[in-house]
Design a protein around this motif. Structure first.
Motif, PDB file in Angstrom:
ATOM      1  N   UNK A  51      73.389  88.055  19.330  1.00 16.91           N
ATOM      2  CA  UNK A  51      72.416  87.182  19.972  1.00 16.91           C
ATOM      3  C   UNK A  51      71.620  88.024  20.954  1.00 16.91           C
ATOM      4  N   UNK A  52      70.404  87.577  21.249  1.00 23.33           N
ATOM      5  CA  UNK A  52      69.543  88.304  22.176  1.00 23.33           C
ATOM      6  C   UNK A  52      68.760  87.316  23.023  1.00 23.33           C
ATOM      7  N   UNK A  53      68.521  87.711  24.277  1.00 25.08           N
ATOM      8  CA  UNK A  53      67.709  86.900  25.189  1.00 25.08           C
ATOM      9  C   UNK A  53      66.260  87.329  25.051  1.00 25.08           C
ATOM     10  N   UNK A  54      65.374  86.371  24.812  1.00 23.37           N
ATOM     11  CA  UNK A  54      63.948  86.629  24.685  1.00 23.37           C
ATOM     12  C   UNK A  54      63.236  85.932  25.842  1.00 23.37           C
ATOM     13  N   UNK A  55      62.693  86.685  26.813  1.00 19.70           N
ATOM     14  CA  UNK A  55      62.024  86.041  27.945  1.00 19.70           C
ATOM     15  C   UNK A  55      60.700  85.408  27.525  1.00 19.70           C
ATOM     16  N   UNK A  56      60.366  84.312  28.170  1.00 20.55           N
ATOM     17  CA  UNK A  56      59.053  83.684  28.007  1.00 20.55           C
ATOM     18  C   UNK A  56      58.647  83.114  29.366  1.00 20.55           C
ATOM     19  N   UNK A  57      57.590  82.333  29.407  1.00 19.03           N
ATOM     20  CA  UNK A  57      57.088  81.833  30.686  1.00 19.03           C
ATOM     21  C   UNK A  57      57.948  80.696  31.249  1.00 19.03           C
ATOM     22  N   UNK A  58      58.867  80.158  30.457  1.00 19.38           N
ATOM     23  CA  UNK A  58      59.722  79.063  30.922  1.00 19.38           C
ATOM     24  C   UNK A  58      61.125  79.594  31.189  1.00 19.38           C
ATOM     25  N   UNK A  59      62.108  79.063  30.490  1.00 17.22           N
ATOM     26  CA  UNK A  59      63.495  79.441  30.730  1.00 17.22           C
ATOM     27  C   UNK A  59      63.971  80.553  29.821  1.00 17.22           C
ATOM     28  N   UNK A  60      63.177  80.952  28.843  1.00 16.46           N
ATOM     29  CA  UNK A  60      63.596  81.980  27.900  1.00 16.46           C
ATOM     30  C   UNK A  60      64.217  81.360  26.666  1.00 16.46           C
ATOM     31  N   UNK A 110      74.743  71.912  17.289  1.00 13.15           N
ATOM     32  CA  UNK A 110      74.062  71.244  16.187  1.00 13.15           C
ATOM     33  C   UNK A 110      73.040  72.175  15.548  1.00 13.15           C
ATOM     34  N   UNK A 111      72.307  72.920  16.359  1.00 17.22           N
ATOM     35  CA  UNK A 111      71.333  73.866  15.806  1.00 17.22           C
ATOM     36  C   UNK A 111      72.025  74.951  14.994  1.00 17.22           C
ATOM     37  N   UNK A 112      73.156  75.457  15.487  1.00 23.41           N
ATOM     38  CA  UNK A 112      73.911  76.465  14.735  1.00 23.41           C
ATOM     39  C   UNK A 112      74.422  75.870  13.431  1.00 23.41           C
ATOM     40  N   UNK A 113      74.970  74.654  13.500  1.00 23.99           N
ATOM     41  CA  UNK A 113      75.502  73.976  12.307  1.00 23.99           C
ATOM     42  C   UNK A 113      74.408  73.784  11.258  1.00 23.99           C
ATOM     43  N   UNK A 114      73.222  73.323  11.678  1.00 21.77           N
ATOM     44  CA  UNK A 114      72.125  73.076  10.744  1.00 21.77           C
ATOM     45  C   UNK A 114      71.585  74.374  10.142  1.00 21.77           C
ATOM     46  N   UNK A 115      71.394  75.402  10.970  1.00 23.52           N
ATOM     47  CA  UNK A 115      70.898  76.687  10.459  1.00 23.52           C
ATOM     48  C   UNK A 115      71.913  77.327   9.529  1.00 23.52           C
ATOM     49  N   UNK A 116      73.183  77.171   9.837  1.00 20.08           N
ATOM     50  CA  UNK A 116      74.250  77.707   8.998  1.00 20.08           C
ATOM     51  C   UNK A 116      74.274  76.990   7.644  1.00 20.08           C
ATOM     52  N   UNK A 117      74.085  75.683   7.657  1.00 17.10           N
ATOM     53  CA  UNK A 117      74.070  74.913   6.405  1.00 17.10           C
ATOM     54  C   UNK A 117      72.874  75.298   5.535  1.00 17.10           C
ATOM     55  N   UNK A 118      71.738  75.614   6.181  1.00 18.59           N
ATOM     56  CA  UNK A 118      70.542  76.018   5.451  1.00 18.59           C
ATOM     57  C   UNK A 118      70.542  77.519   5.145  1.00 18.59           C
ATOM     58  N   UNK A 119      71.581  78.220   5.587  1.00 16.54           N
ATOM     59  CA  UNK A 119      71.760  79.658   5.375  1.00 16.54           C
ATOM     60  C   UNK A 119      70.613  80.494   5.937  1.00 16.54           C
ATOM     61  N   UNK A 174      66.415  80.252  16.994  1.00 17.46           N
ATOM     62  CA  UNK A 174      66.095  80.338  18.420  1.00 17.46           C
ATOM     63  C   UNK A 174      66.463  79.035  19.109  1.00 17.46           C
ATOM     64  N   UNK A 175      67.082  79.158  20.293  1.00 15.93           N
ATOM     65  CA  UNK A 175      67.432  77.996  21.108  1.00 15.93           C
ATOM     66  C   UNK A 175      67.009  78.269  22.547  1.00 15.93           C
ATOM     67  N   UNK A 176      66.701  77.233  23.324  1.00 19.35           N
ATOM     68  CA  UNK A 176      66.395  77.442  24.744  1.00 19.35           C
ATOM     69  C   UNK A 176      67.595  78.079  25.454  1.00 19.35           C
ATOM     70  N   UNK A 177      67.336  78.996  26.362  1.00 20.75           N
ATOM     71  CA  UNK A 177      68.398  79.778  27.001  1.00 20.75           C
ATOM     72  C   UNK A 177      69.002  79.076  28.213  1.00 20.75           C
TER      73      UNK A 177
END
Length: 131
Positions: free
Chosen positions: A48-57, A11-20, A25-28
Protein backbone atom coordinates in the motif's frame (compact mmCIF):
# COMPACT_ATOMS: atom_id res chain seq x y z
CA UNK A 1 -19.91 12.14 6.75
CA UNK A 2 -18.94 8.49 6.95
CA UNK A 3 -19.89 6.69 10.16
CA UNK A 4 -17.73 3.58 9.69
CA UNK A 5 -14.48 4.24 7.79
CA UNK A 6 -13.03 0.79 8.60
CA UNK A 7 -16.20 -0.89 7.34
CA UNK A 8 -15.92 1.18 4.16
CA UNK A 9 -12.26 0.14 3.73
CA UNK A 10 -13.09 -3.54 4.15
CA UNK A 11 -16.03 -3.32 1.73
CA UNK A 12 -13.87 -1.64 -0.90
CA UNK A 13 -11.20 -4.33 -0.51
CA UNK A 14 -13.86 -7.07 -0.68
CA UNK A 15 -15.43 -5.61 -3.85
CA UNK A 16 -12.10 -4.99 -5.63
CA UNK A 17 -10.95 -8.48 -4.67
CA UNK A 18 -14.15 -10.02 -6.06
CA UNK A 19 -13.67 -8.09 -9.32
CA UNK A 20 -9.97 -9.14 -9.33
CA UNK A 21 -8.64 -5.58 -9.56
CA UNK A 22 -4.90 -5.17 -9.11
CA UNK A 23 -5.22 -2.04 -6.97
CA UNK A 24 -7.73 0.36 -5.45
CA UNK A 25 -7.73 3.81 -3.86
CA UNK A 26 -9.39 4.70 -0.55
CA UNK A 27 -9.42 7.93 1.49
CA UNK A 28 -6.50 7.91 3.95
CA UNK A 29 -6.47 7.84 7.74
CA UNK A 30 -3.94 6.68 10.32
CA UNK A 31 -6.15 3.81 11.50
CA UNK A 32 -6.63 2.57 7.93
CA UNK A 33 -2.87 2.70 7.39
CA UNK A 34 -2.34 0.58 10.50
CA UNK A 35 -4.93 -2.00 9.38
CA UNK A 36 -3.24 -2.15 5.97
CA UNK A 37 0.15 -2.56 7.65
CA UNK A 38 -1.12 -5.64 9.47
CA UNK A 39 -2.65 -7.04 6.26
CA UNK A 40 0.70 -6.53 4.50
CA UNK A 41 2.70 -8.12 7.36
CA UNK A 42 0.39 -11.14 7.25
CA UNK A 43 0.75 -11.27 3.42
CA UNK A 44 -2.93 -10.70 2.57
CA UNK A 45 -2.15 -7.68 0.36
CA UNK A 46 0.87 -6.96 -1.79
CA UNK A 47 1.57 -3.41 -0.64
CA UNK A 48 0.00 0.00 0.00
CA UNK A 49 1.13 3.57 -0.56
CA UNK A 50 0.06 7.00 0.69
CA UNK A 51 -0.75 9.44 -2.11
CA UNK A 52 -0.99 13.08 -0.92
CA UNK A 53 -3.65 15.38 -2.35
CA UNK A 54 -5.23 18.69 -1.34
CA UNK A 55 -7.57 16.98 1.16
CA UNK A 56 -6.78 14.05 3.44
CA UNK A 57 -4.78 12.00 0.94
CA UNK A 58 -5.45 8.61 -0.58
CA UNK A 59 -4.18 5.13 0.14
CA UNK A 60 -3.47 2.97 -2.91
CA UNK A 61 -3.79 -0.71 -2.03
CA UNK A 62 -2.16 -3.33 -4.23
CA UNK A 63 -4.13 -6.56 -3.94
CA UNK A 64 -2.44 -9.94 -3.99
CA UNK A 65 -3.35 -13.03 -6.02
CA UNK A 66 -1.75 -16.44 -6.52
CA UNK A 67 -0.02 -17.40 -9.76
CA UNK A 68 -3.31 -18.92 -10.98
CA UNK A 69 -5.14 -15.59 -10.27
CA UNK A 70 -6.84 -17.08 -7.21
CA UNK A 71 -7.74 -14.63 -4.45
CA UNK A 72 -5.50 -14.53 -1.39
CA UNK A 73 -8.31 -12.93 0.67
CA UNK A 74 -11.20 -15.38 0.70
CA UNK A 75 -13.29 -13.32 3.10
CA UNK A 76 -12.88 -10.15 5.14
CA UNK A 77 -15.52 -9.28 7.76
CA UNK A 78 -16.08 -6.41 10.16
CA UNK A 79 -16.66 -7.60 13.74
CA UNK A 80 -16.80 -4.50 15.95
CA UNK A 81 -19.23 -2.01 14.49
CA UNK A 82 -20.09 1.56 15.56
CA UNK A 83 -23.47 0.40 16.87
CA UNK A 84 -22.07 -2.62 18.74
CA UNK A 85 -18.43 -2.55 19.76
CA UNK A 86 -16.74 -5.90 20.43
CA UNK A 87 -13.89 -5.98 22.92
CA UNK A 88 -11.88 -9.06 23.87
CA UNK A 89 -9.35 -9.87 26.58
CA UNK A 90 -6.02 -11.43 25.65
CA UNK A 91 -7.31 -14.88 26.68
CA UNK A 92 -10.48 -14.53 24.59
CA UNK A 93 -8.95 -13.55 21.23
CA UNK A 94 -10.66 -15.81 18.66
CA UNK A 95 -8.74 -18.33 16.60
CA UNK A 96 -9.97 -17.57 13.05
CA UNK A 97 -10.60 -20.68 10.93
CA UNK A 98 -8.41 -22.84 13.13
CA UNK A 99 -5.39 -20.59 12.60
CA UNK A 100 -5.85 -20.24 8.81
CA UNK A 101 -7.05 -16.65 9.15
CA UNK A 102 -6.25 -13.63 11.29
CA UNK A 103 -8.12 -11.25 13.54
CA UNK A 104 -7.09 -7.58 13.62
CA UNK A 105 -7.34 -5.80 16.96
CA UNK A 106 -6.98 -2.19 18.03
CA UNK A 107 -5.05 -2.41 21.30
CA UNK A 108 -3.34 0.05 23.64
CA UNK A 109 -0.08 -1.04 21.93
CA UNK A 110 -1.43 -0.19 18.47
CA UNK A 111 -3.21 -2.18 15.77
CA UNK A 112 -2.05 -5.81 16.00
CA UNK A 113 -2.81 -9.19 14.50
CA UNK A 114 -4.27 -11.82 16.81
CA UNK A 115 -0.93 -13.67 17.02
CA UNK A 116 1.02 -10.59 18.12
CA UNK A 117 -1.70 -9.58 20.58
CA UNK A 118 -1.53 -13.04 22.19
CA UNK A 119 2.29 -12.83 22.34
CA UNK A 120 2.13 -9.42 24.01
CA UNK A 121 -0.76 -10.55 26.26
CA UNK A 122 -2.95 -7.58 25.33
CA UNK A 123 -6.61 -7.37 24.38
CA UNK A 124 -8.62 -4.66 22.71
CA UNK A 125 -11.30 -3.92 20.14
CA UNK A 126 -11.75 -6.74 17.62
CA UNK A 127 -11.89 -4.78 14.34
CA UNK A 128 -12.17 -7.52 11.73
CA UNK A 129 -11.33 -11.08 10.72
CA UNK A 130 -9.66 -12.12 7.47
CA UNK A 131 -9.13 -15.51 5.83
Amino acid sequence: MMTDPIGDLLTRIRNANAAKHTNLDVPASKLKQQVLRVLKEEKYIGNYAYLPDKKQGMLRIYLKYTTERERVITAIRRVSKPGLRKYVRADDIPNVRGGLGIAILSTPKGVLSDKKAREQRVGGELLCVVW
